[in-house]
Design a protein around this motif. Structure first.
Motif, mmCIF file in Angstrom:
data_model
loop_
_atom_site.group_PDB
_atom_site.id
_atom_site.type_symbol
_atom_site.label_atom_id
_atom_site.label_comp_id
_atom_site.label_asym_id
_atom_site.label_seq_id
_atom_site.Cartn_x
_atom_site.Cartn_y
_atom_site.Cartn_z
ATOM 1 N N LYS A 1 0.831 -1.200 0.000
ATOM 2 C CA LYS A 1 0.000 0.000 0.000
ATOM 3 C C LYS A 1 0.870 1.256 0.000
ATOM 4 O O LYS A 1 0.612 2.200 -0.743
ATOM 5 C CB LYS A 1 -0.964 0.026 1.188
ATOM 6 C CG LYS A 1 -1.886 1.246 1.136
ATOM 7 C CD LYS A 1 -2.814 1.328 2.312
ATOM 8 C CE LYS A 1 -3.755 2.491 2.304
ATOM 9 N NZ LYS A 1 -3.389 3.696 1.640
ATOM 10 N N LEU B 1 2.279 1.680 -3.457
ATOM 11 C CA LEU B 1 1.262 2.172 -4.388
ATOM 12 C C LEU B 1 0.971 3.654 -4.142
ATOM 13 O O LEU B 1 0.845 4.428 -5.086
ATOM 14 C CB LEU B 1 -0.016 1.350 -4.263
ATOM 15 C CG LEU B 1 0.091 -0.109 -4.696
ATOM 16 C CD1 LEU B 1 -1.171 -0.862 -4.329
ATOM 17 C CD2 LEU B 1 0.395 -0.223 -6.165
ATOM 18 N N THR C 1 1.579 6.532 -6.863
ATOM 19 C CA THR C 1 0.392 7.282 -7.267
ATOM 20 C C THR C 1 0.523 8.769 -6.973
ATOM 21 O O THR C 1 0.109 9.603 -7.774
ATOM 22 C CB THR C 1 -0.861 6.723 -6.561
ATOM 23 O OG1 THR C 1 -0.970 5.335 -6.884
ATOM 24 C CG2 THR C 1 -2.114 7.417 -7.033
ATOM 25 N N ARG D 1 2.317 0.998 -11.251
ATOM 26 C CA ARG D 1 1.342 0.855 -10.156
ATOM 27 C C ARG D 1 0.524 -0.413 -10.356
ATOM 28 O O ARG D 1 0.317 -1.190 -9.432
ATOM 29 C CB ARG D 1 0.428 2.072 -10.108
ATOM 30 C CG ARG D 1 -0.560 2.044 -8.966
ATOM 31 C CD ARG D 1 -1.480 3.275 -8.994
ATOM 32 N NE ARG D 1 -2.279 3.353 -7.807
ATOM 33 C CZ ARG D 1 -3.319 2.587 -7.543
ATOM 34 N NH1 ARG D 1 -3.696 1.657 -8.383
ATOM 35 N NH2 ARG D 1 -4.009 2.734 -6.423
ATOM 36 N N LEU E 1 0.504 -3.730 -7.835
ATOM 37 C CA LEU E 1 -0.756 -4.179 -7.263
ATOM 38 C C LEU E 1 -1.048 -5.616 -7.678
ATOM 39 O O LEU E 1 -1.454 -6.440 -6.869
ATOM 40 C CB LEU E 1 -1.900 -3.253 -7.691
ATOM 41 C CG LEU E 1 -3.277 -3.580 -7.136
ATOM 42 C CD1 LEU E 1 -3.252 -3.544 -5.604
ATOM 43 C CD2 LEU E 1 -4.297 -2.612 -7.656
#
Length: 181
Positions: free
Chosen positions: A125, A128, A132, A170, A174
């Motif tokens: 997380k 990411l 992001t 990304r 994921l």
């Protein structure tokens, strides 16, 4: 050698019983093939993004600092080493006299090493979020260039959907956490 499961003596060796208890009925060749696909995806994270970015650390062309590189790619290099060995062992098991039994032994042998995914999942997380929210134009340009040169494209966005920063990088980070072996 006979082993005892739930108070009953079984003529199956312990590794075979474990495989049976876990419902191992998959074709060993299919399992080795699937592992190879997963390994290739992990390796692409390294070759496409990690390794080129790491080469730039400490130079005038640096895009990510060492700690940011670790934050984004976490234990992916270790995962590649582990899955390389797992794939090699699974591939060898397919040529054994009893492929399913050999595959079961490989899985039992390698199972404890899957604990390293706890660290990956715990940290994905943050990786990411970093990718992001990163405002680095150099990173965005690097990712776009790498993906263009590799011929990679994300699926087209639905009409009206907003563009996500981080693109394929990304998406790859994921997908590795969602398609665990």
């Amino acid at each position: 050698s006979a082993s005892e499961v739930k108070g009953k003596v079984s003529p199956l060796p312990e590794y075979a019983q474990r495989a049976k208890l876990f419902g191992l009925s998959v074709d060993p060749n299919e399992l080795a093939s699937t592992e190879k696909i997963y390994l290739d995806r992990l390796q692409s994270l390294l070759t496409l993004y990690h390794d080129p970015l790491k080469q730039l650390v400490g130079t005038k062309k640096e895009i990510l600092k060492e700690e940011d590189l670790r934050r984004v790619f976490n234990i992916v290099p270790l995962l590649v080493q582990y899955h390389t060995k797992l794939h090699t062992d699974l591939k060898s098991a397919t040529t054994a006299e009893r492929p399913k039994a050999a595959t079961a032994r490989v899985l039992v042998k390698h199972a404890p090493y899957l604990r390293m995914y706890k660290d990956y999942i715990t940290n994905v997380k943050g990786a990411l979020d970093f990718v992001t929210t990163c405002k680095s134009k150099k990173l965005r340009e690097f990712v776009a260039t790498q993906e263009r040169e590799a011929g990679l494209m994300l699926s087209p966005r639905p009409a009206g959907a907003r563009k996500e920063r981080g693109g394929k990088l990304r998406s790859d980070l994921l997908s590795k956490s969602m398609s665990l072996p």
